[in-house]
Design a protein around this motif. Structure first.
Motif, PDB file in Angstrom:
ATOM      1  N   GLU A  95      40.283 -29.133   4.127  1.00 48.28           N
ATOM      2  CA  GLU A  95      39.535 -28.735   2.944  1.00 48.28           C
ATOM      3  C   GLU A  95      38.037 -28.716   3.248  1.00 48.28           C
ATOM      4  O   GLU A  95      37.546 -29.551   4.005  1.00 48.28           O
ATOM      5  CB  GLU A  95      39.826 -29.753   1.828  1.00 48.28           C
ATOM      6  CG  GLU A  95      39.506 -29.265   0.457  1.00 48.28           C
ATOM      7  CD  GLU A  95      39.890 -30.293  -0.609  1.00 48.28           C
ATOM      8  OE1 GLU A  95      40.493 -31.331  -0.242  1.00 48.28           O
ATOM      9  OE2 GLU A  95      39.577 -30.046  -1.776  1.00 48.28           O
ATOM     10  N   ASP A 145      36.987 -22.316   1.343  1.00 49.86           N
ATOM     11  CA  ASP A 145      37.393 -23.654   0.929  1.00 49.86           C
ATOM     12  C   ASP A 145      38.115 -24.448   2.007  1.00 49.86           C
ATOM     13  O   ASP A 145      38.449 -25.608   1.792  1.00 49.86           O
ATOM     14  CB  ASP A 145      38.317 -23.572  -0.306  1.00 49.86           C
ATOM     15  CG  ASP A 145      37.535 -23.336  -1.590  1.00 49.86           C
ATOM     16  OD1 ASP A 145      36.372 -23.778  -1.662  1.00 49.86           O
ATOM     17  OD2 ASP A 145      38.081 -22.704  -2.510  1.00 49.86           O
ATOM     18  N   SER A 146      38.414 -23.831   3.144  1.00 49.97           N
ATOM     19  CA  SER A 146      39.151 -24.588   4.158  1.00 49.97           C
ATOM     20  C   SER A 146      39.060 -23.924   5.522  1.00 49.97           C
ATOM     21  O   SER A 146      38.769 -22.737   5.634  1.00 49.97           O
ATOM     22  CB  SER A 146      40.634 -24.700   3.766  1.00 49.97           C
ATOM     23  OG  SER A 146      41.236 -23.426   3.795  1.00 49.97           O
ATOM     24  N   ARG A 172      40.843 -34.904   4.725  1.00 44.96           N
ATOM     25  CA  ARG A 172      40.877 -33.637   3.999  1.00 44.96           C
ATOM     26  C   ARG A 172      41.942 -32.700   4.560  1.00 44.96           C
ATOM     27  O   ARG A 172      41.802 -31.490   4.460  1.00 44.96           O
ATOM     28  CB  ARG A 172      39.507 -32.976   4.090  1.00 44.96           C
ATOM     29  CG  ARG A 172      39.074 -32.712   5.540  1.00 44.96           C
ATOM     30  CD  ARG A 172      37.599 -32.421   5.619  1.00 44.96           C
ATOM     31  NE  ARG A 172      36.851 -33.533   5.081  1.00 44.96           N
ATOM     32  CZ  ARG A 172      35.672 -33.401   4.456  1.00 44.96           C
ATOM     33  NH1 ARG A 172      35.117 -32.227   4.337  1.00 44.96           N
ATOM     34  NH2 ARG A 172      35.049 -34.452   3.980  1.00 44.96           N
ATOM     35  N   LEU A 199      32.006 -32.642   0.064  1.00 48.42           N
ATOM     36  CA  LEU A 199      32.261 -31.284  -0.413  1.00 48.42           C
ATOM     37  C   LEU A 199      31.154 -30.882  -1.381  1.00 48.42           C
ATOM     38  O   LEU A 199      30.504 -31.736  -1.967  1.00 48.42           O
ATOM     39  CB  LEU A 199      33.625 -31.239  -1.107  1.00 48.42           C
ATOM     40  CG  LEU A 199      34.797 -31.585  -0.177  1.00 48.42           C
ATOM     41  CD1 LEU A 199      36.109 -31.619  -0.957  1.00 48.42           C
ATOM     42  CD2 LEU A 199      34.890 -30.587   0.967  1.00 48.42           C
ATOM     43  N   ARG A 257      30.143 -28.327  -7.995  1.00 48.36           N
ATOM     44  CA  ARG A 257      30.689 -27.186  -8.688  1.00 48.36           C
ATOM     45  C   ARG A 257      29.705 -26.023  -8.667  1.00 48.36           C
ATOM     46  O   ARG A 257      28.498 -26.211  -8.745  1.00 48.36           O
ATOM     47  CB  ARG A 257      30.972 -27.580 -10.140  1.00 48.36           C
ATOM     48  CG  ARG A 257      32.192 -26.914 -10.670  1.00 48.36           C
ATOM     49  CD  ARG A 257      32.510 -27.273 -12.087  1.00 48.36           C
ATOM     50  NE  ARG A 257      32.854 -26.046 -12.788  1.00 48.36           N
ATOM     51  CZ  ARG A 257      33.919 -25.313 -12.527  1.00 48.36           C
ATOM     52  NH1 ARG A 257      34.770 -25.678 -11.587  1.00 48.36           N
ATOM     53  NH2 ARG A 257      34.161 -24.192 -13.176  1.00 48.36           N
ATOM     54  N   LYS A 300      40.902 -22.420 -14.475  1.00 41.50           N
ATOM     55  CA  LYS A 300      41.273 -23.429 -13.471  1.00 41.50           C
ATOM     56  C   LYS A 300      42.781 -23.407 -13.210  1.00 41.50           C
ATOM     57  O   LYS A 300      43.575 -23.114 -14.087  1.00 41.50           O
ATOM     58  CB  LYS A 300      40.887 -24.823 -13.979  1.00 41.50           C
ATOM     59  CG  LYS A 300      39.402 -25.131 -13.926  1.00 41.50           C
ATOM     60  CD  LYS A 300      39.205 -26.639 -14.142  1.00 41.50           C
ATOM     61  CE  LYS A 300      37.828 -27.103 -13.719  1.00 41.50           C
ATOM     62  NZ  LYS A 300      36.802 -26.838 -14.723  1.00 41.50           N
ATOM     63  N   ASP A 329      38.102 -24.001  -5.178  1.00 40.41           N
ATOM     64  CA  ASP A 329      37.938 -25.446  -5.352  1.00 40.41           C
ATOM     65  C   ASP A 329      36.782 -25.795  -6.291  1.00 40.41           C
ATOM     66  O   ASP A 329      36.817 -26.811  -6.965  1.00 40.41           O
ATOM     67  CB  ASP A 329      37.699 -26.124  -3.991  1.00 40.41           C
ATOM     68  CG  ASP A 329      38.984 -26.204  -3.181  1.00 40.41           C
ATOM     69  OD1 ASP A 329      40.044 -25.788  -3.718  1.00 40.41           O
ATOM     70  OD2 ASP A 329      38.944 -26.661  -2.027  1.00 40.41           O
ATOM     71  N   HIS A 330      35.741 -24.946  -6.330  1.00 39.67           N
ATOM     72  CA  HIS A 330      34.535 -25.328  -7.077  1.00 39.67           C
ATOM     73  C   HIS A 330      34.105 -24.283  -8.102  1.00 39.67           C
ATOM     74  O   HIS A 330      32.989 -24.351  -8.618  1.00 39.67           O
ATOM     75  CB  HIS A 330      33.384 -25.607  -6.101  1.00 39.67           C
ATOM     76  CG  HIS A 330      33.797 -26.483  -4.959  1.00 39.67           C
ATOM     77  ND1 HIS A 330      34.109 -27.806  -5.127  1.00 39.67           N
ATOM     78  CD2 HIS A 330      34.005 -26.208  -3.654  1.00 39.67           C
ATOM     79  CE1 HIS A 330      34.481 -28.317  -3.951  1.00 39.67           C
ATOM     80  NE2 HIS A 330      34.432 -27.371  -3.047  1.00 39.67           N
ATOM     81  N   ALA A 334      47.300 -27.716  -0.873  1.00 37.07           N
ATOM     82  CA  ALA A 334      45.854 -27.547  -1.047  1.00 37.07           C
ATOM     83  C   ALA A 334      45.504 -27.315  -2.515  1.00 37.07           C
ATOM     84  O   ALA A 334      44.425 -27.668  -2.973  1.00 37.07           O
ATOM     85  CB  ALA A 334      45.347 -26.388  -0.187  1.00 37.07           C
ATOM     86  N   GLU A 335      46.434 -26.723  -3.254  1.00 33.32           N
ATOM     87  CA  GLU A 335      46.197 -26.498  -4.684  1.00 33.32           C
ATOM     88  C   GLU A 335      46.529 -27.726  -5.520  1.00 33.32           C
ATOM     89  O   GLU A 335      46.411 -27.692  -6.741  1.00 33.32           O
ATOM     90  CB  GLU A 335      47.045 -25.317  -5.179  1.00 33.32           C
ATOM     91  CG  GLU A 335      46.523 -23.966  -4.716  1.00 33.32           C
ATOM     92  CD  GLU A 335      47.258 -22.830  -5.400  1.00 33.32           C
ATOM     93  OE1 GLU A 335      46.632 -22.138  -6.214  1.00 33.32           O
ATOM     94  OE2 GLU A 335      48.461 -22.644  -5.118  1.00 33.32           O
TER      95      GLU A 335
END
Lengths: 446, 435
Positions: B51, B102-103, B203, B235, B238, B267, B314-315, B384-385
């Motif tokens: 992540e 995100d990764s 992560r 990380l 937002r 979301k 993710d953000h 990951a989700e």
């Protein structure tokens, strides 16, 4: 260094070639339709494909794009289904489907749960002979195809360059005409063109059914007899005799400039033999040749010569062989120079590397490593039943047989370095090649 | 007409279940992985996600995670780039390393008979990459070449412009590959920092499918990952949505305009996520029969294809879409998108659309699990989700539970035609620029 020795020791691999023969069955219906069944019972899924032995290279002169245009129109309805209904039904069954066109074939496919195969066959059989479409549908869809050409070709200088190179490679054969068609000819295609092409070529005796997944040959035979067995074949189906290439006596060079080009490069295509049924040895040697020259961005002949060392010349190098064609294959080379190296210098470096290879021959370790990878690729390929279905469909529409496909992995393993050098000597003749420079401005070579 | 009746009768046939048995494996070293054992083919597909991805680039080092990731297989341990490639190819193993927003995603395929040696080699790439000067320069040149191409690609220009407008200085607001200037300036130290920041055990998500047992997988992941740092870089915060409604035109000499549009999304853990997912499928799912595809392509021939997508990152969350159309029809096409957005926001969808879309989504879901490669990839994505291990079994019930009222409610909340921003790259007609 211990590690390297350990790795070297496994180069002579022990895993066997998996034979496909145990999972592939083929037969023919009374009306001439060929059937290939590939069993894979890991998931309750099936891929259903119908391949027609017709593509862009079978189009009448002046009507380029009609094979691909017809592929779009095949979703417009039949005597039993409304426009758009085919896709709606596939999706209502939780399936996915689409179609694609090449120079030698046009194919339609759906992926569905295995128990929906019956319905897919029913619909695909329906549109093999009973297509209907309104004038309005045809005109709207022609706009869609023109937008497709704009998006995939005209908006991409690399695609335009590739189209021009392909056109220059063929002096006489229709492989020189783009599959999607030339814009000015697409603009003129009409309903009558589409129907005439359809009636001639869309028939069971010009089609191959490929079913792959969670099915048995008996199930497929029963369903195929029910749905496809009653379809009328086209009598006097035209033989696929395309205009052949005359002796190619003069090297061709093209230079294409477009302000949208970000990264100039040089690309060359040589005319080469395609895979021929019962005689695929040359194609197998050409496959090894392309892998040796440019199959790896790190260890291939071109990569080592042009991308490494004191003064590297290239950002990327590549070589490829395309032998999956009814009439001719091609062998391609490309070099993307680093900033400050002009296209002439890049081409010279490529030719120097090629000359050295022709003199020295392949490194034995490279040769063995590539064979190991090709052998393993057959295991990895089995993970995708969709991919296998395409492999057989493409082969059978380009003049090969199921047996040819099954023998191919062994033929690749049997290639010797002498055979590779022999095909290299034969193919690397600039009189039978086109070399292209892609650049941002006319006359600017870097 | 007979045929249509026959279809109607089986239209709502029950979907097959995703018949996969997912095991959770916890290694001796405390790492967790999801596994689907399948011994038919003698290989394993392994997927690893770290992540963070390009979002953990250090200040002033944009593109470092991307360049670092591209260099993992360009020399490691006692092997230089060519030595590493030879070793990998001798084993017939396949590795891929990709940096995303995100990764960092690592994919591997290896034959059972070469499993241990393949894992040793992959471990070297992850734990002991060399970042040799010549490899850094070579791969830097490849990244710069890619950036130069992106700068001339209408769809890419549209995407980069949209991201910048939407997210400003947040990492989501710029391309993770970096800029030509930032990539040219990256130092080896910054690559080493990026390596420590992005690849860490705190992560990591892991999945495997294929010819391997739980015990073997446990030992494998410990050997593979134990020597990575325990923790990586923090990380990012937002990402706040910054762009107002309107149209941004980027002049570019091309016959077709590339159009990208969108506004804020929803979301992944929102109770209405599934209703929103179904709504988007009906409005802009990239298939025949979606409203946008039907209006723009099938009825008018204005485009080859159009699709809209929910992107719960993710953000931040996005609802965006894209298409290309002739410059002359760009204004018309954009108006149609706005109209369809408004119609769905005010009217919701029909019962027929909802039923057909549910049947498609529930029926097609199990078809995705059709091989070791796809299964491993889906499983790591679910982790990951933040989804539970029984998700593949329960997901269809969640789709089925969505009602017409749910979709209407989420449409009114999510779709805001007045907030849409369009980025148009080309020389479009009939468009007033501005926000």
């Amino acid at each position: 260094m211990l590690r390297r020795l350990a790795f070297a020791a496994v180069a002579g691999m022990t895993f066997p070639l998996l034979a496909f023969a145990d999972t592939v069955t083929d037969f023919r219906l009374a009306n001439g339709m060929e059937v290939v069944v590939i069993e894979d019972h890991r998931a309750p899924v099936v891929t259903h494909m119908v391949w027609y032995r017709v593509g862009a290279a079978d189009e009448p002169p002046g009507h380029s794009g009609i094979a691909h245009f017809l592929e779009h129109l095949m979703f417009k309805g039949t005597d039993e289904m409304a426009a758009g209904e085919f896709s709606a039904v596939v999706e209502a069954q939780g399936g996915d489907g689409n179609a694609f066109t090449s120079w030698d074939y046009t194919a339609y496919f759906q992926r569905v749960a295995a128990d929906r195969l019956d319905l897919m066959m029913k619909m695909e059989a329906d549109r093999m002979r009973d297509l209907q479409m309104t004038e309005d549908d045809v005109l709207t869809e022609r706009q869609v195809v023109l937008e497709e050409r704009s998006q995939r070709t005209d908006s991409d200088p690399g695609a335009l360059f590739s189209e021009q190179r392909q056109a220059a490679l063929y002096l006489n054969h229709p492989y020189g005409t783009p599959i999607i068609g030339w814009r000015h000819e697409i603009e003129q295609l009409d309903r009558a063109d589409a129907f005439s092409f359809y009636r001639t070529y869309y028939a069971p005796n010009n089609a191959i059914l490929v079913v792959a997944g969670d099915v048995t040959p008996d199930q497929v035979r029963r369903l195929a007899e029910t749905h496809y067995g009653g379809l009328e074949p086209t009598p006097n189906l035209p033989e696929r005799l395309r205009p052949q290439e005359p002796p190619q006596l003069a090297e061709r060079r093209i230079a294409f400039a477009d302000p949208r080009v970000a990264q100039p490069y040089v690309a060359r295509s040589y005319l080469a033999p395609a895979r021929d049924s019962g005689a695929q040895e040359k194609a197998a040697a050409l496959t090894l040749l392309a892998e040796l020259l440019g199959g790896s961005p790190t260890t291939s002949v071109l990569a080592r010569a042009l991308q490494f060392g004191e003064s590297p010349k290239a950002v990327w190098t590549q070589a490829w062989y395309d032998g999956g064609a009814l009439d001719y294959g091609s062998l391609g080379l490309a070099v993307v120079p680093i900033p400050g190296v002009d296209l002439q210098a890049a081409e010279d470096a490529m030719d120097a590397a090629l000359a050295r290879f022709l003199k020295d021959g392949p490194d034995p370790e490279d040769f063995a490593r590539i064979k190991t990878q090709l052998r393993a690729q057959d295991i990895y390929a089995r993970d995708s039943v969709d991919g296998l279905a395409r492999r057989y469909g493409a082969a059978l529409t380009t003049g090969l047989t199921v047996q040819d496909v099954d023998q191919w992995p062994e033929l690749l393993q049997a290639v010797t370095s002498e055979q590779v050098m022999a095909v290299a000597q034969e193919v690397f003749d600039r009189r039978r090649a086109v070399t292209g420079w892609l650049m941002q401005q006319e006359g600017q070579s870097q | 007409m007979m045929m249509r009746i026959a279809f109607a009768l089986i239209l709502f046939a029950l979907p097959v279940r995703a018949e996969i048995d997912i095991k959770e494996v916890t290694s001796a070293g405390g790492l967790r992985a999801w596994l689907v054992e399948s011994h038919e083919l003698p290989f394993t597909a392994l997927e690893i996600r770290f992540e963070g991805g390009t979002s953990v680039d250090a200040p002033g080092a944009r593109g470092a995670v991307n360049l670092m990731t591209a260099l993992l297989e360009e020399g490691a341990g006692d092997l230089d780039a060519q030595g590493f490639a030879r070793a990998r190819d001798d084993l017939a193993a396949k590795f891929s390393f990709q940096a995303g927003v995100d990764s960092v995603a690592v994919s591997a395929r290896f034959l059972t008979e070469n499993r241990d040696a393949s894992v040793d080699l992959l471990r070297l790439a992850l734990v002991a990459p060399r970042f040799d000067a010549d490899a850094v320069e070579r791969v830097r040149g490849q990244v710069l070449s890619g950036l130069a191409a992106d700068a001339k690609d209408p769809a890419r220009i549209a995407g980069d412009t949209f991201d910048r407008l939407a997210f400003g200085d947040h990492p989501y607001g710029s391309a993770g590959d970096g800029t030509p200037d930032s990539v040219a300036a990256l130092t080896r130290d910054q690559l080493l920092t990026a390596h420590r920041a992005a690849l860490a055990r705190d992560r990591v998500y892991i999945s495997a499918a294929g010819d391997i047992t739980p015990a073997e997988l446990g030992a494998l992941i410990d050997r593979l990952l134990a020597d990575l740092p325990a923790t990586g870089a923090p990380l990012p915060e937002r990402a706040e949505w910054q762009v107002a409604a309107g149209v941004t035109v980027i002049d570019f000499p091309t016959p077709q305009s590339a159009v990208l549009f969108g506004h804020a999304g929803i979301k992944r853990d929102d109770p209405d996520f599934f209703a929103a997912y179904i709504l988007n499928e009906i409005l802009g799912g990239g298939r025949f029969g979606s409203r946008l595809m039907s209006e723009l392509r099938e009825k008018r021939g204005l485009t080859y294809g159009v699709g809209s997508y929910l992107a719960p990152m993710d953000h931040a969350e996005l609802l965006s879409g894209q298409f290309a159309t002739a410059n002359a029809s760009a204004g018309q096409a954009i108006q149609i998108v706005r109209d369809e957005w408004r119609r769905a926001a005010t009217e919701g969808v029909t019962a027929e659309e909802l039923a057909a879309t549910k049947t498609y989504l529930t029926g097609s879901y199990p078809l995705r699990f059709d091989g070791n490669g796809p299964i491993a990839s889906i499983l790591v994505g679910l982790q990951a989700e933040g989804l539970p291990i029984d998700y593949p079994v329960t997901r269809n019930a969640k789709i089925e539970a969505v009602t017409l009222d749910d979709v209407k409610r989420v449409a009114a909340r999510l779709l805001r035609p007045e907030a849409l921003h369009f980025v148009v790259v080309g020389q479009p007609d009939g468009i007033a620029q501005g926000g």
